[in-house]
Design a protein around this motif. Structure first.
Motif, PDB file in Angstrom:
ATOM      1  N   GLN A 191       1.257  -1.174  -0.406  1.00 33.63           N
ATOM      2  CA  GLN A 191      -0.149  -0.038   0.391  1.00 33.63           C
ATOM      3  C   GLN A 191       0.727   1.289   0.315  1.00 33.63           C
ATOM      4  O   GLN A 191       2.220   0.930   0.803  1.00 33.63           O
ATOM      5  N   LEU A 192       0.815   2.474  -1.171  1.00 32.96           N
ATOM      6  CA  LEU A 192       1.395   3.610  -1.400  1.00 32.96           C
ATOM      7  C   LEU A 192       0.513   4.838  -0.699  1.00 32.96           C
ATOM      8  O   LEU A 192      -0.466   4.860  -1.565  1.00 32.96           O
ATOM      9  N   ARG A 193       1.996   5.516  -0.087  1.00 30.10           N
ATOM     10  CA  ARG A 193       0.810   7.010  -0.455  1.00 30.10           C
ATOM     11  C   ARG A 193       1.895   7.592  -0.937  1.00 30.10           C
ATOM     12  O   ARG A 193       2.786   7.486  -0.546  1.00 30.10           O
TER      13      ARG A 193
ATOM     14  N   ALA B 214      -2.461   4.150  -2.837  1.00 27.77           N
ATOM     15  CA  ALA B 214      -2.630   3.084  -4.172  1.00 27.77           C
ATOM     16  C   ALA B 214      -2.411   1.635  -3.687  1.00 27.77           C
ATOM     17  O   ALA B 214      -1.141   1.318  -2.829  1.00 27.77           O
ATOM     18  N   GLY B 215      -2.608   0.902  -3.759  1.00 24.88           N
ATOM     19  CA  GLY B 215      -3.222  -0.808  -4.279  1.00 24.88           C
ATOM     20  C   GLY B 215      -1.523  -1.631  -5.042  1.00 24.88           C
ATOM     21  O   GLY B 215      -2.179  -1.204  -6.011  1.00 24.88           O
ATOM     22  N   VAL B 216      -0.766  -2.113  -4.733  1.00 28.77           N
ATOM     23  CA  VAL B 216      -0.089  -2.475  -6.086  1.00 28.77           C
ATOM     24  C   VAL B 216       0.069  -4.026  -5.769  1.00 28.77           C
ATOM     25  O   VAL B 216       0.226  -4.167  -4.224  1.00 28.77           O
ATOM     26  N   ARG B 217       0.165  -5.060  -6.512  1.00 28.18           N
ATOM     27  CA  ARG B 217       0.727  -6.084  -6.522  1.00 28.18           C
ATOM     28  C   ARG B 217       2.149  -6.292  -7.002  1.00 28.18           C
ATOM     29  O   ARG B 217       2.451  -6.274  -8.333  1.00 28.18           O
ATOM     30  N   PHE B 218       3.177  -7.163  -6.680  1.00 30.85           N
ATOM     31  CA  PHE B 218       3.762  -7.918  -6.801  1.00 30.85           C
ATOM     32  C   PHE B 218       3.679  -8.350  -8.098  1.00 30.85           C
ATOM     33  O   PHE B 218       3.685 -10.081  -7.497  1.00 30.85           O
TER      34      PHE B 218
END
Length: 100
Positions: A32-34, A69-73
């Motif tokens: 999760q990124l800010r 935002a949420g990202v998937r590796f």
């Protein structure tokens, strides 16, 4: 397992743009990124996450909400091995702080 952490990172987009942001948390599956502003770039898709001192990780966007935002590796096993090492290190640091 998600590990709460505030690490300054850089998101690279598929057309070359970069944005500095900060992690909220990390796990083996994603992060999760800010962002300082909107994580969206016109006609560009998040492509990789640069974690200084750890590596560059392939990502795909999962969700956005305001400045988060949420990202998937999505990278190959070599990237996931680096990620595993990073998460173990962060967990060890967290446990050391709790013991103090």
């Amino acid at each position: 397992m998600r590990i709460a952490c505030g690490i300054d990172v850089i998101v690279e987009y598929d057309r070359g743009a970069q944005t500095k942001c900060r992690t909220v948390d990390l796990s083996m599956s994603g992060a999760q990124l800010r962002f300082p502003g909107s994580p969206r770039k016109r006609d560009e898709v998040m492509d990789s996450l640069i974690i200084p001192g750890a590596g560059i990780f392939s990502i795909s966007p999962r969700w956005t909400d305001g400045n988060k935002a949420g990202v998937r590796f999505t990278g190959p096993p070599e990237e996931l091995d680096l990620l595993t090492s990073l998460l173990r290190h962060l967990e060890k640091m967290r446990q050391t702080r709790m013991a103090d």
